[in-house]
Design a protein around this motif. Sequence first.
Motif, PDB file in Angstrom:
ATOM      1  N   PHE A   1       0.833  -1.082  -0.011  1.00 43.67           N
ATOM      2  CA  PHE A   1      -0.130   0.068   0.109  1.00 43.67           C
ATOM      3  C   PHE A   1       0.940   1.102  -0.025  1.00 43.67           C
ATOM      4  N   VAL A   2       0.517   2.121  -0.706  1.00 43.71           N
ATOM      5  CA  VAL A   2       1.378   3.614  -0.862  1.00 43.71           C
ATOM      6  C   VAL A   2       0.188   4.570  -0.922  1.00 43.71           C
ATOM      7  N   GLY A   3      -0.093   5.328   0.045  1.00 43.73           N
ATOM      8  CA  GLY A   3      -1.017   6.226   0.318  1.00 43.73           C
ATOM      9  C   GLY A   3      -0.464   7.609  -0.463  1.00 43.73           C
ATOM     10  N   LEU A   4      -1.438   8.604  -0.768  1.00 42.83           N
ATOM     11  CA  LEU A   4      -1.190   9.994  -0.836  1.00 42.83           C
ATOM     12  C   LEU A   4      -1.641  10.756   0.078  1.00 42.83           C
ATOM     13  N   VAL A   5      -1.042  11.657   0.692  1.00 46.85           N
ATOM     14  CA  VAL A   5      -1.267  12.401   2.043  1.00 46.85           C
ATOM     15  C   VAL A   5      -2.344  13.438   1.362  1.00 46.85           C
ATOM     16  N   SER A   6      -2.089  14.165   0.245  1.00 50.91           N
ATOM     17  CA  SER A   6      -3.073  15.186  -0.011  1.00 50.91           C
ATOM     18  C   SER A   6      -4.633  14.506  -0.537  1.00 50.91           C
ATOM     19  N   ASN A   7      -4.791  13.256  -0.201  1.00 54.22           N
ATOM     20  CA  ASN A   7      -5.992  12.634  -0.733  1.00 54.22           C
ATOM     21  C   ASN A   7      -6.298  11.554   0.397  1.00 54.22           C
ATOM     22  N   PHE A   8      -5.864  11.894   1.711  1.00 52.82           N
ATOM     23  CA  PHE A   8      -5.763  11.155   2.894  1.00 52.82           C
ATOM     24  C   PHE A   8      -7.343  10.527   3.122  1.00 52.82           C
ATOM     25  N   ASP A   9      -8.302  11.457   3.150  1.00 50.69           N
ATOM     26  CA  ASP A   9      -9.575  10.766   3.693  1.00 50.69           C
ATOM     27  C   ASP A   9      -9.960   9.462   2.642  1.00 50.69           C
ATOM     28  N   LYS A  10      -9.851   9.757   1.491  1.00 49.84           N
ATOM     29  CA  LYS A  10     -10.292   8.760   0.508  1.00 49.84           C
ATOM     30  C   LYS A  10      -9.297   7.462   0.597  1.00 49.84           C
ATOM     31  N   GLU A  11      -7.728   7.761   0.610  1.00 47.73           N
ATOM     32  CA  GLU A  11      -7.000   6.606   0.749  1.00 47.73           C
ATOM     33  C   GLU A  11      -7.014   5.825   2.017  1.00 47.73           C
ATOM     34  N   PHE A  12      -7.254   6.689   3.025  1.00 50.07           N
ATOM     35  CA  PHE A  12      -7.487   5.970   4.381  1.00 50.07           C
ATOM     36  C   PHE A  12      -8.489   4.886   4.342  1.00 50.07           C
ATOM     37  N   LYS A  13      -9.486   5.178   3.625  1.00 57.84           N
ATOM     38  CA  LYS A  13     -10.503   4.350   3.619  1.00 57.84           C
ATOM     39  C   LYS A  13     -10.311   3.033   2.779  1.00 57.84           C
ATOM     40  N   ILE A  14      -9.451   3.139   1.675  1.00 58.17           N
ATOM     41  CA  ILE A  14      -8.864   2.106   0.892  1.00 58.17           C
ATOM     42  C   ILE A  14      -8.135   1.424   1.670  1.00 58.17           C
ATOM     43  N   PHE A  15      -7.314   1.963   2.568  1.00 53.87           N
ATOM     44  CA  PHE A  15      -6.213   1.186   3.204  1.00 53.87           C
ATOM     45  C   PHE A  15      -6.997   0.387   4.445  1.00 53.87           C
ATOM     46  N   SER A  16      -7.960   1.165   4.984  1.00 51.78           N
ATOM     47  CA  SER A  16      -8.846   0.178   5.983  1.00 51.78           C
ATOM     48  C   SER A  16      -9.420  -1.001   5.447  1.00 51.78           C
ATOM     49  N   ALA A  17      -9.934  -0.830   4.231  1.00 50.68           N
ATOM     50  CA  ALA A  17     -10.302  -2.050   3.669  1.00 50.68           C
ATOM     51  C   ALA A  17      -9.344  -3.228   3.411  1.00 50.68           C
ATOM     52  N   LEU A  18      -8.144  -2.792   3.034  1.00 51.53           N
ATOM     53  CA  LEU A  18      -7.313  -3.797   2.632  1.00 51.53           C
ATOM     54  C   LEU A  18      -6.765  -4.449   4.163  1.00 51.53           C
ATOM     55  N   ALA A  19      -6.597  -3.731   5.043  1.00 54.64           N
ATOM     56  CA  ALA A  19      -6.207  -4.229   6.545  1.00 54.64           C
ATOM     57  C   ALA A  19      -7.335  -4.696   7.190  1.00 54.64           C
ATOM     58  N   THR A  20      -8.418  -4.343   7.075  1.00 56.08           N
ATOM     59  CA  THR A  20      -9.256  -5.056   7.970  1.00 56.08           C
ATOM     60  C   THR A  20     -10.531  -5.817   7.285  1.00 56.08           C
ATOM     61  N   GLY A  21     -10.718  -5.368   6.035  1.00 58.36           N
ATOM     62  CA  GLY A  21     -11.931  -5.817   5.186  1.00 58.36           C
ATOM     63  C   GLY A  21     -13.113  -5.236   5.272  1.00 58.36           C
ATOM     64  N   TYR A  22     -12.943  -3.836   5.866  1.00 56.95           N
ATOM     65  CA  TYR A  22     -14.099  -3.058   6.173  1.00 56.95           C
ATOM     66  C   TYR A  22     -13.659  -1.666   5.820  1.00 56.95           C
ATOM     67  N   VAL A  23     -14.317  -0.846   5.138  1.00 56.56           N
ATOM     68  CA  VAL A  23     -14.043   0.494   4.734  1.00 56.56           C
ATOM     69  C   VAL A  23     -14.521   1.323   6.039  1.00 56.56           C
ATOM     70  N   GLN A  24     -13.243   1.925   6.704  1.00 56.71           N
ATOM     71  CA  GLN A  24     -13.525   3.074   7.839  1.00 56.71           C
ATOM     72  C   GLN A  24     -13.256   4.368   7.683  1.00 56.71           C
ATOM     73  N   VAL A  25     -13.817   5.363   8.092  1.00 57.79           N
ATOM     74  CA  VAL A  25     -13.257   6.732   7.756  1.00 57.79           C
ATOM     75  C   VAL A  25     -12.419   6.994   8.951  1.00 57.79           C
ATOM     76  N   PRO A  26     -11.437   8.194   8.578  1.00 60.24           N
ATOM     77  CA  PRO A  26     -10.635   8.750   9.519  1.00 60.24           C
ATOM     78  C   PRO A  26     -11.466   9.437  10.797  1.00 60.24           C
ATOM     79  N   LYS A  27     -10.623   9.352  11.778  1.00 61.86           N
ATOM     80  CA  LYS A  27     -11.416   9.618  13.095  1.00 61.86           C
ATOM     81  C   LYS A  27     -11.219  11.350  13.151  1.00 61.86           C
ATOM     82  N   GLN A  28      -9.958  11.712  12.630  1.00 63.76           N
ATOM     83  CA  GLN A  28     -10.032  13.151  12.708  1.00 63.76           C
ATOM     84  C   GLN A  28      -9.479  13.886  11.344  1.00 63.76           C
ATOM     85  N   LYS A  29      -9.874  14.987  11.148  1.00 63.84           N
ATOM     86  CA  LYS A  29      -9.575  15.581   9.986  1.00 63.84           C
ATOM     87  C   LYS A  29      -8.259  16.021   9.626  1.00 63.84           C
ATOM     88  N   PHE A  30      -7.678  15.753   8.619  1.00 67.24           N
ATOM     89  CA  PHE A  30      -6.289  15.969   8.080  1.00 67.24           C
ATOM     90  C   PHE A  30      -6.235  16.995   7.197  1.00 67.24           C
TER      91      PHE A  30
END
Length: 339
Positions: free
Chosen positions: A278-307
């Motif tokens: 996984f390689v995430g782009l910080v400037s697109n953090f909200d969207k790509e964190f959801k992708i990472f969460s799906a890969l890592a846990t099997g579920y799409v999760q939104v960031p808890k904090q605004k970045f």
Amino acid sequence: DVEQGKRLLSAAKEAAAPVSLSQSLDDELFESMLLSWVTLNPEVAFLLAIFAEQNAISSGASANRISIIRKVLSRQTNKPVKNTPSDSTARPTAKKVKTIPAPFVNRNDNQPLETNARKEKSVYTGVQWLSHHIPKVIENTLLAEYQSLWGKDTIHPAYQNTGSAALTRGELLHVDGGVKIIHGHFSPHPNQKIYYPNARHAVWVRDPLERIWLLFNMIVEHKAPKSIYDELKRQYFDKGVKATDEIFDGFVKNPKWRKQIFAYENYFANIKFEEFDFVGLVSNFDKEFKIFSALATGYVQVPKQKFDSSIELPSYIANYRQMFESEYALIKEVLNRPR
């Protein structure tokens, strides 16, 4: 199973099956085909995670298929990876590294440290991710987001006094048995696949000029790393030089600090960029964190904090674009992702 999936995909290809073939499959066959596909081509899991995240609001039959995709991704995430060396004599000698327990480990402050000692092993199959935190790419809020995904006690932060140097050298870092992710300022090393055979590699990147500007300001403001700051102090501050552009120019052109300045070149030296899971782009953090969460846990999760990754660069920083061309080339595909 995999062989059945191969035959099914081969038959579909020979018959020039239409894109809508999956609509005619029952759920059991669809899941079997999908599992075979991901097993044979692990790299498609990333695309499936994106597809599932973008279609999460679908209803009816489509929603059921999205649920099956997530189920398959979750199964693959928790599947052990067979990557153990065939010759045990080739395994590097593990060095015991003294580590400091994370501040969030649940224990009574009056409890002796020895009672919190970890059971040391030579291989940690429970570690699922090695998260490489490149300095000044993203703030420490990322650690908090990871804690929300796995829980505080399942993360080992590997920084200056907690094992980052040992990991970078390819040495074994002992962690608690429940740790699922090691996150910190350490570079990838081939030995990490020996000690953490089921772990996948994750990293976040940002525009190289933004990163180097943030790094320069951190060094000046926090006077760390001490070796870099002390030299800047001798060369500029002690001589009364106050022009930021002059000090910055000396900083980025000093060959002593190449590893810190050209960080992507350093971090992708032992493991190629395309080999990261996984390689995430910080400037697109909200969207790509959801992708990472799906890969890592099997579920799409939104960031808890605004970045907020946006920063304002001085105009003269653009003059260094060519100097950092190699850094831009390494992450070109990520920078060009659709937002």
